[in-house]
Design a protein around this motif. Structure first.
Motif, PDB file in Angstrom:
ATOM      1  N   GLY A  95      48.392  -1.429 -22.171  1.00  0.00           N
ATOM      2  CA  GLY A  95      48.054  -0.227 -21.415  1.00  0.00           C
ATOM      3  C   GLY A  95      46.693  -0.362 -20.743  1.00  0.00           C
ATOM      4  N   LEU A  96      45.748  -0.940 -21.462  1.00  0.00           N
ATOM      5  CA  LEU A  96      44.426  -1.159 -20.872  1.00  0.00           C
ATOM      6  C   LEU A  96      44.502  -2.155 -19.718  1.00  0.00           C
ATOM      7  CD1 LEU A  96      41.970  -1.386 -23.904  1.00  0.00           C
ATOM      8  CD2 LEU A  96      41.977   0.305 -22.093  1.00  0.00           C
ATOM      9  N   ALA A  97      45.285  -3.204 -19.904  1.00  0.00           N
ATOM     10  CA  ALA A  97      45.402  -4.207 -18.848  1.00  0.00           C
ATOM     11  C   ALA A  97      46.045  -3.600 -17.603  1.00  0.00           C
ATOM     12  CB  ALA A  97      46.233  -5.396 -19.356  1.00  0.00           C
ATOM     13  N   ARG A  98      47.038  -2.741 -17.822  1.00  0.00           N
ATOM     14  CA  ARG A  98      47.697  -2.114 -16.681  1.00  0.00           C
ATOM     15  C   ARG A  98      46.747  -1.201 -15.931  1.00  0.00           C
ATOM     16  NH1 ARG A  98      51.926   0.743 -19.190  1.00  0.00           N
ATOM     17  NH2 ARG A  98      52.469  -0.917 -20.607  1.00  0.00           N
ATOM     18  N   ARG A  99      45.957  -0.414 -16.666  1.00  0.00           N
ATOM     19  CA  ARG A  99      45.019   0.480 -16.003  1.00  0.00           C
ATOM     20  C   ARG A  99      43.964  -0.311 -15.238  1.00  0.00           C
ATOM     21  NH1 ARG A  99      43.164   3.510 -20.575  1.00  0.00           N
ATOM     22  NH2 ARG A  99      45.159   3.750 -21.572  1.00  0.00           N
ATOM     23  N   GLY A 100      43.502  -1.417 -15.820  1.00  0.00           N
ATOM     24  CA  GLY A 100      42.511  -2.248 -15.138  1.00  0.00           C
ATOM     25  C   GLY A 100      43.079  -2.839 -13.856  1.00  0.00           C
ATOM     26  N   GLY A 101      44.361  -3.213 -13.886  1.00  0.00           N
ATOM     27  CA  GLY A 101      45.000  -3.755 -12.694  1.00  0.00           C
ATOM     28  C   GLY A 101      45.113  -2.724 -11.599  1.00  0.00           C
ATOM     29  N   ARG A 102      45.431  -1.506 -11.992  1.00  0.00           N
ATOM     30  CA  ARG A 102      45.502  -0.433 -10.988  1.00  0.00           C
ATOM     31  C   ARG A 102      44.147  -0.170 -10.377  1.00  0.00           C
ATOM     32  NH1 ARG A 102      49.038   3.805 -14.394  1.00  0.00           N
ATOM     33  NH2 ARG A 102      51.020   2.735 -14.295  1.00  0.00           N
ATOM     34  N   ARG A 103      43.105  -0.208 -11.221  1.00  0.00           N
ATOM     35  CA  ARG A 103      41.759   0.049 -10.721  1.00  0.00           C
ATOM     36  C   ARG A 103      41.357  -1.039  -9.724  1.00  0.00           C
ATOM     37  NH1 ARG A 103      38.651   0.018 -15.382  1.00  0.00           N
ATOM     38  NH2 ARG A 103      39.822   1.816 -16.096  1.00  0.00           N
ATOM     39  N   ALA A 104      41.697  -2.292 -10.024  1.00  0.00           N
ATOM     40  CA  ALA A 104      41.362  -3.395  -9.121  1.00  0.00           C
ATOM     41  C   ALA A 104      42.120  -3.251  -7.807  1.00  0.00           C
ATOM     42  CB  ALA A 104      41.701  -4.729  -9.780  1.00  0.00           C
ATOM     43  N   THR A 105      43.386  -2.847  -7.876  1.00  0.00           N
ATOM     44  CA  THR A 105      44.175  -2.662  -6.664  1.00  0.00           C
ATOM     45  C   THR A 105      43.606  -1.522  -5.834  1.00  0.00           C
ATOM     46  OG1 THR A 105      46.119  -3.432  -7.831  1.00  0.00           O
ATOM     47  CG2 THR A 105      46.498  -2.264  -5.789  1.00  0.00           C
ATOM     48  N   ALA A 106      43.239  -0.432  -6.468  1.00  0.00           N
ATOM     49  CA  ALA A 106      42.669   0.709  -5.747  1.00  0.00           C
ATOM     50  C   ALA A 106      41.356   0.308  -5.095  1.00  0.00           C
ATOM     51  CB  ALA A 106      42.461   1.874  -6.707  1.00  0.00           C
ATOM     52  N   SER A 107      40.558  -0.494  -5.793  1.00  0.00           N
ATOM     53  CA  SER A 107      39.290  -0.951  -5.230  1.00  0.00           C
ATOM     54  C   SER A 107      39.532  -1.826  -4.003  1.00  0.00           C
ATOM     55  CB  SER A 107      38.519  -1.729  -6.291  1.00  0.00           C
ATOM     56  OG  SER A 107      37.386  -2.334  -5.731  1.00  0.00           O
ATOM     57  N   LEU A 108      40.524  -2.707  -4.098  1.00  0.00           N
ATOM     58  CA  LEU A 108      40.841  -3.580  -2.972  1.00  0.00           C
ATOM     59  C   LEU A 108      41.329  -2.778  -1.785  1.00  0.00           C
ATOM     60  CD1 LEU A 108      41.155  -6.490  -1.942  1.00  0.00           C
ATOM     61  CD2 LEU A 108      43.483  -6.458  -2.837  1.00  0.00           C
ATOM     62  N   LEU A 109      42.204  -1.807  -2.020  1.00  0.00           N
ATOM     63  CA  LEU A 109      42.704  -0.966  -0.939  1.00  0.00           C
ATOM     64  C   LEU A 109      41.572  -0.153  -0.325  1.00  0.00           C
ATOM     65  CD1 LEU A 109      46.094   0.295  -2.399  1.00  0.00           C
ATOM     66  CD2 LEU A 109      45.739  -1.352  -0.555  1.00  0.00           C
ATOM     67  N   SER A 110      40.646   0.303  -1.144  1.00  0.00           N
ATOM     68  CA  SER A 110      39.503   1.052  -0.638  1.00  0.00           C
ATOM     69  C   SER A 110      38.646   0.177   0.271  1.00  0.00           C
ATOM     70  CB  SER A 110      38.677   1.567  -1.804  1.00  0.00           C
ATOM     71  OG  SER A 110      37.523   2.231  -1.342  1.00  0.00           O
ATOM     72  N   GLN A 111      38.415  -1.073  -0.160  1.00  0.00           N
ATOM     73  CA  GLN A 111      37.631  -1.993   0.668  1.00  0.00           C
ATOM     74  C   GLN A 111      38.340  -2.299   1.975  1.00  0.00           C
ATOM     75  OE1 GLN A 111      36.766  -5.407  -1.719  1.00  0.00           O
ATOM     76  NE2 GLN A 111      35.220  -4.365  -2.937  1.00  0.00           N
ATOM     77  N   LEU A 112      39.660  -2.476   1.920  1.00  0.00           N
ATOM     78  CA  LEU A 112      40.422  -2.733   3.147  1.00  0.00           C
ATOM     79  C   LEU A 112      40.362  -1.532   4.081  1.00  0.00           C
ATOM     80  CD1 LEU A 112      43.585  -4.587   1.809  1.00  0.00           C
ATOM     81  CD2 LEU A 112      41.749  -5.542   3.199  1.00  0.00           C
ATOM     82  N   GLY A 113      40.406  -0.340   3.514  1.00  0.00           N
ATOM     83  CA  GLY A 113      40.303   0.871   4.327  1.00  0.00           C
ATOM     84  C   GLY A 113      38.959   0.965   5.016  1.00  0.00           C
ATOM     85  N   HIS A 114      37.886   0.655   4.288  1.00  0.00           N
ATOM     86  CA  HIS A 114      36.553   0.685   4.896  1.00  0.00           C
ATOM     87  C   HIS A 114      36.437  -0.379   5.984  1.00  0.00           C
ATOM     88  CE1 HIS A 114      34.864   3.707   2.375  1.00  0.00           C
ATOM     89  NE2 HIS A 114      35.106   3.045   1.261  1.00  0.00           N
TER      90      HIS A 114
END
Length: 50
Positions: free
Chosen positions: A8-27
């Motif tokens: 569960g922790l690994a899954r949440r960390g993966g989502r956070r990394a994906t959200a961060s990447l999408l945020s950077q791509l958006g910027h």
């Protein structure tokens, strides 16, 4: 039980990394859009002056 908790922790960390990447791509996309619009307007003004 512990294995489920760790995955569960690994899954949440993966989502956070994906959200961060999408945020950077958006910027980056926003920055490119602003730069392109200023470049277009600059070229348009130069064309009108000449």
């Amino acid at each position: 039980m512990a294995v489920v908790f760790e995955s569960g922790l690994a899954r949440r960390g993966g989502r956070r990394a994906t959200a961060s990447l999408l945020s950077q791509l958006g910027h980056a996309a926003g920055l490119c859009t602003i730069t392109a619009s200023f470049t277009f307007l600059f070229a348009l003004v130069i064309g009108l002056i000449r």
